[in-house]
Design a protein around this motif. Sequence first.
Motif, mmCIF file in Angstrom:
data_model
loop_
_atom_site.group_PDB
_atom_site.id
_atom_site.type_symbol
_atom_site.label_atom_id
_atom_site.label_comp_id
_atom_site.label_asym_id
_atom_site.label_seq_id
_atom_site.Cartn_x
_atom_site.Cartn_y
_atom_site.Cartn_z
ATOM 1 N N ILE A 1 0.843 -1.188 0.000
ATOM 2 C CA ILE A 1 0.000 0.000 0.000
ATOM 3 C C ILE A 1 0.881 1.242 0.000
ATOM 4 O O ILE A 1 1.601 1.517 0.961
ATOM 5 C CB ILE A 1 -0.923 0.022 1.236
ATOM 6 N N TRP B 1 -3.662 6.018 -1.192
ATOM 7 C CA TRP B 1 -5.030 5.729 -0.784
ATOM 8 C C TRP B 1 -5.909 6.915 -1.093
ATOM 9 O O TRP B 1 -5.432 7.994 -1.452
ATOM 10 C CB TRP B 1 -5.081 5.339 0.680
ATOM 11 N N HIS C 1 -4.236 2.450 -4.123
ATOM 12 C CA HIS C 1 -4.185 1.059 -3.681
ATOM 13 C C HIS C 1 -5.260 0.726 -2.653
ATOM 14 O O HIS C 1 -5.556 -0.449 -2.441
ATOM 15 C CB HIS C 1 -2.820 0.760 -3.054
ATOM 16 N N LEU C 2 -5.781 1.740 -1.986
ATOM 17 C CA LEU C 2 -6.709 1.514 -0.881
ATOM 18 C C LEU C 2 -7.742 2.624 -0.862
ATOM 19 O O LEU C 2 -7.441 3.776 -1.195
ATOM 20 C CB LEU C 2 -5.933 1.474 0.444
ATOM 21 N N LYS D 1 -8.114 -2.678 -5.322
ATOM 22 C CA LYS D 1 -8.047 -1.859 -4.116
ATOM 23 C C LYS D 1 -8.455 -2.655 -2.881
ATOM 24 O O LYS D 1 -9.407 -3.430 -2.919
ATOM 25 C CB LYS D 1 -8.975 -0.640 -4.240
#
Length: 345
Positions: A78, A81, A102-103, A130
């Motif tokens: 990660i 985000w 990624h998140l 994600k």
Amino acid sequence: MGGRTGVRVLSFAVALAAVGCSPARESGAAQGASSRAPSAASPGTTRSLATASPTAAPPSDATGRGPLPQPPRSAAAIKTWVYQLQGYPNGRLDALARAPAHLAVIDLARDAKADFFRPDEIDALRGTGKTVLAYFEIGSIETFRPEYGPLREQTPDLILNRWSDWPDEYFVRYWDPRWWDRVVRPRVDRAIRAGFDGVYLDTPLAYEELDLSMVRGESRDSLARKMVGLISRISSYAKSQRATVWIVPQNSPELRDHPGYTEAIDGIGMEELFFQATDEPCEQDFCTENLDNARALRDAGKLVLAVDYATRPENVRTACNRYRDERFAGYVGVRDLDRISTPCP
């Protein structure tokens, strides 16, 4: 007692929902997508902080939904985000799905009330590679949440002082078994049933903000220990349902000084490490304290999700550079968390 910053959540929800808008929400502080594309995981692969053996079977949950996609091997997966708690266009997650991050952290409900995101919607967002965390509060209750009315009517003693900064929100007796049974456990269950990868837990700072005159015999230290106890209970319970569930509290990193806290969490969300809302450099003593504690958690192997509230290009650049230097996953957003901001370069 740890320092806190000054932003917080969801206001005027009922009025805005009545006219077809999502509720105005601000982040919970002291309470960005990045321009880099999602990392090596292919679409449909979730990211978890849990270590996975290359030959391990895909993890399954206790909800009857079957196996979940294989998690990655470390928190290092990660890097970026995005944080959005309201203003989902047409009530959908399409814009978040397109965000190069990624998140994602989103509310359990698209309207902050009872219109909860469905499993197929969360699956689709996870299908873009994600990790998706469900936001909810554990130390306070907003008046527009579906649990508030029944609590006020049936267990009014659970509700304590109003948060002076946020007139639609009250702190609660978060250590009371009835709070667990009526609010926290059902929220964790709902997040797991919907297929979220984990939970993003706001208002641990309640231990600092409760009116001590309303909780006779308690101290800030005893309240901190009770908050750690609640977070640890959430962790044990959630991971008994699905071992790879992430537990990510927001703010109050000083709780790491209490036994059991660091072991219970997979990461921490940190608001306003570098800029307070909005575009105000964070230079007070608590800023240094928060940063030092965030670094300690990072060095303990925990993911740090940093978010700052800035719009001036030079401040956005500064925050993004600091994230890289500190090895934090970073996002620079607007205070209302109602849109996706430009990614860090």
